[in-house]
Structures are given as structure tokens and as C-alpha cells.
Motif scaffolding. Structure first.
Motif, PDB file in Angstrom:
ATOM      1  N   ALA A  35       0.827  -1.208   0.000  1.00  0.00           N
ATOM      2  CA  ALA A  35       0.000   0.000   0.000  1.00  0.00           C
ATOM      3  C   ALA A  35       0.861   1.257   0.000  1.00  0.00           C
ATOM      4  O   ALA A  35       2.025   1.239   0.398  1.00  0.00           O
ATOM      5  N   ARG A  37       0.743   4.713   1.938  1.00  0.00           N
ATOM      6  CA  ARG A  37       0.092   5.259   3.131  1.00  0.00           C
ATOM      7  C   ARG A  37       0.373   6.751   3.259  1.00  0.00           C
ATOM      8  O   ARG A  37       1.456   7.221   2.924  1.00  0.00           O
ATOM      9  N   PRO A  49      -2.164   5.533   9.704  1.00  0.00           N
ATOM     10  CA  PRO A  49      -2.209   6.433   8.547  1.00  0.00           C
ATOM     11  C   PRO A  49      -3.545   7.163   8.445  1.00  0.00           C
ATOM     12  O   PRO A  49      -4.574   6.657   8.888  1.00  0.00           O
ATOM     13  N   THR A  52      -5.105   5.088   3.155  1.00  0.00           N
ATOM     14  CA  THR A  52      -4.280   4.061   2.531  1.00  0.00           C
ATOM     15  C   THR A  52      -4.770   3.841   1.109  1.00  0.00           C
ATOM     16  O   THR A  52      -5.961   3.616   0.878  1.00  0.00           O
TER      17      THR A  52
END
Length: 353
Positions: A35, A37, A49, A52
Motif C-alpha cells: 500500500a 500510506r 495512517p 491508505t
């Protein structure tokens, strides 16, 4: 020598709070896609975060680095295992499809991307070895604009081996890359070329040697346009396997075996690292005059972290922010990307958006 000024003009309105630190993950190419973030600009400690970016529609495999593009309001993401440059809205959240994807076979596994809006180009690496330029709006299997050759042949003068990172120097229309020599010494170096150099062209400048403090190997590089300074992530492995990392500042016209202007290093900095960790990527926040660094941990996921320093910090200084811990989700980490408040800058930080 008089250099062009490079500075920010600010709008008179109060700055919005929407500035972010983005960071992706390398992963290992065999597990779940990684991912991208986003953390709050003032994040500190073990924090989740803000959002995402990941999922099947995003097509991200491993977001290893990238750059923000102001006039488009987008981020260009280097996807190492996905072998592509993917472009997303800067504040994308969730499983969002890219605006476009650049993935010609010659790209290979890009780790880094730099943008040159005035000339309408993006700069990255080709096949892991070579500096390549594409049109900023390129997508699919678009043709390249210029390509600098690999430096490993007997007749090559480019000195390009396996660049770790690059940055565009708008004031001089140059590109600076971190790299290493061929052969057993693998000496670290910074190579500087004209942006449009192609073929078998020698670098204009090479920062290399024992006085530089580049140590055993180098990672990220970032350019402070306002101060005309290059910041380089450097690492030295100690006999016990631990790593002494440091952030080194050079004048952006430095050449040869030169001592740095400043060095952030020492126990207080968070850059004395356990075995398996190393200083990876750098990003600059020109608004608050900050330097954002990512530390990658190959052994203990909990050692992945983001550190934030003042741009003019020098010596054994503590970071003003440390982002690390299980809530961050940083099981692996890439190079940071700083995204400014969305109404402040346009291309090149020359005028309000």
C-alpha cells in the motif's frame, strides 16, 4: 557564479492543514500487493495512517518511491515489482484506479521517479541501470525521449551502474543520481548529468572519495532548491553488522572528493541502526524547511520508521518527529513523498496554484 533563484511564493491566505507524508512499501514481490500510506504532516510516534491507497483497482504492487506534481495535483509512484510508473490523485484514498500507467518493457523495476514540469518530462531508470526520460503525460508503452547508457561496457563513460535514487535540479536543468562503482570496491558516488544527456555521455560532475563521507553505500537523494543543496542518504556497515547511517549535505555544484557542508549523524539522530536496517529514502518539505527520511528494516518490521529533521540540522541532533510502530502498518518501507498543502505551489515553486 550567480545562480538562478529558486524559492517559494506563498499565497496570503492561511495555509490549509492538508499536507501529508506519503510512503509506500517494497514487499518481496511474492506476497500481497503493498500500500501507499499517508500520514499527517505533524505525525509522531505509533500512529495510524490518515488514508491508505491499495487494492485491485489501484494495481499497485509495491510503491517504492515517487514525486508530487503540483499543477496536476497528482503523485507519480514508482512501482518496483509492478514494473510501472503509476499516477494517482495526490489525496487518493482506498482502492482508486490510477489516472494513467507508464509501463514500457524497457522500464524494468523502477525505484525512483523525478519530475520536470517546465520541460514536460518525467525521469526515472530503465532496466535498473540507465537514466531515461519520458513525456510527463506518457502512458502505456510510450516511447522514451532520451536514454543514457549503462556504464559497464569497456567503452562506456557514463559510470551508470544501478542507481538507487535521482532528483531533478531545475535551476541548472540537471539530474543527480546516487550510484556505486562496478567491481569489488562498489564505491558510492553521486553522478550529475544534463537532463537531456543521452547515449554514451560522461557525467558533468562526480562526488566520490574518502572525504565525502558517503561510506559503504548510498540510498536516497533530494534537492533543496532554495539553498542549492543536495542531501544524500549514506550507510556504513560496522564489523558487528550494525549500520551507521547519516544524511550528508553538499553544494549542488560540488565535484570530486569534497567534504560535505553538513552531516546529520550520531546516536541521538536515530540513524545508528541494528543489523538489517539502513537509511533508504529522502524527501524535502520546502514549506517548513524539513527533511524526511525513511529507514528500512529487513529483519525486524518494527524497525521501519520515518524520521523528520530540519533542513539545516548538523551533527548529532534528535529528529523532531519519528513515525514508527505497529499502528503505522509499515511492515516494509519505501522512499517518502512529501505532498504540500494543495493550494500553495505550482510547478517549480514559482507561483501560486
Amino acid at each position: 557564479m550567480i545562480r538562478p533563484l529558486a524559492f517559494a511564493l506563498f499565497v496570503t491566505a492561511t495555509l490549509p492543514a492538508r499536507a501529508d507524508i506519503l510512503v509506500g512499501s517494497y514487499g518481496d514481490g511474492s506476497g500481497a500487493p503493498q500500500a501507499l500510506r499517508a500520514f499527517a504532516d505533524d505525525a509522531h510516534g505509533d500512529v495510524a495512517p490518515l488514508r491508505t491507497l491499495a487494492g485491485p483497482q489501484s494495481t499497485i504492487v509495491s510503491a517504492t518511491g515517487g514525486s508530487y506534481q503540483a499543477s496536476e495535483g497528482s503523485v507519480y509512484v514508482a512501482d518496483f515489482w509492478g514494473q510501472a510508473i503509476r499516477v494517482f490523485p495526490a489525496y487518493a484514498d482506498g482502492d482508486v484506479a490510477p489516472l494513467r500507467v507508464l509501463d514500457p518493457p524497457i522500464l524494468g523495476q523502477p525505484r525512483t521517479v523525478a519530475l520536470d514540469p517546465p520541460h514536460g518530462e518525467l525521469l526515472t531508470t530503465a532496466s535498473g541501470c540507465c537514466l531515461i526520460g519520458f513525456a510527463l503525460e506518457a502512458s502505456g508503452e510510450a516511447p522514451w525521449l532520451h536514454l543514457l547508457d549503462w556504464g559497464g561496457s569497456s567503452t562506456s563513460v557514463t559510470q551508470l551502474n544501478y542507481p538507487a535514487s535521482l532528483t531533478y535540479l531545475e535551476a541548472s536543468d540537471e539530474v543527480a543520481l546516487t550510484d556505486s562503482d562496478f567491481g569489488p570496491s562498489f564505491a558510492p558516488k553521486v553522478l550529475v548529468f544534463n537532463r537531456a544527456d543521452a547515449g554514451n555521455t560522461a557525467p558533468k560532475r562526480v562526488i566520490k572519495g574518502d572525504l565525502t563521507g558517503l561510506g559503504g553505500w548510498v540510498g536516497g537523494i533530494a534537492w533543496d532548491a532554495q539553498a542549492h543543496v543536495l542531501h544524500v542518504a549514506a550507510n556504513t556497515r560496522q564489523p558487528d553488522g550494525s549500520v551507521s547511517a547519516r544524511i550528508i549535505a553538499f553544494d549542488d555544484h560540488a565535484d570530486g572528493n569534497v567534504a560535505p557542508l553538513r552531516t546529520i549523524a550520531g546516536a541521538a539522530t536515530g540513524l545508528e541502526l541494528p543489523s538489517g536496517s539502513y537509511l533508504l529514502g529522502l524527501a524535502i518539505d520546502p514549506l517548513r524547511r524539513r527533511l524526511i527520511a525513511s529507514v528500512s528494516a529487513d529483519v525486524q518490521a518494527g524497525d521501519n520508521k520515518l524520521l523528520v529533521f530540519a533542513l539545516d540540522d548538523d551533527g548529532n541532533v534528535a529528529p523532531s518527529q519519528v513515525i514508527t510502530g505497529p499502528q503505522t502498518g509499515l511492515d516494509t518501507i519505501g522512499a517518502p513523498i512529501w505532498v504540500p498543502p494543495d493550494v500553495v505551489f505550482d510547478d517549480g515553486f514559482d507561483e501560486p496554484a
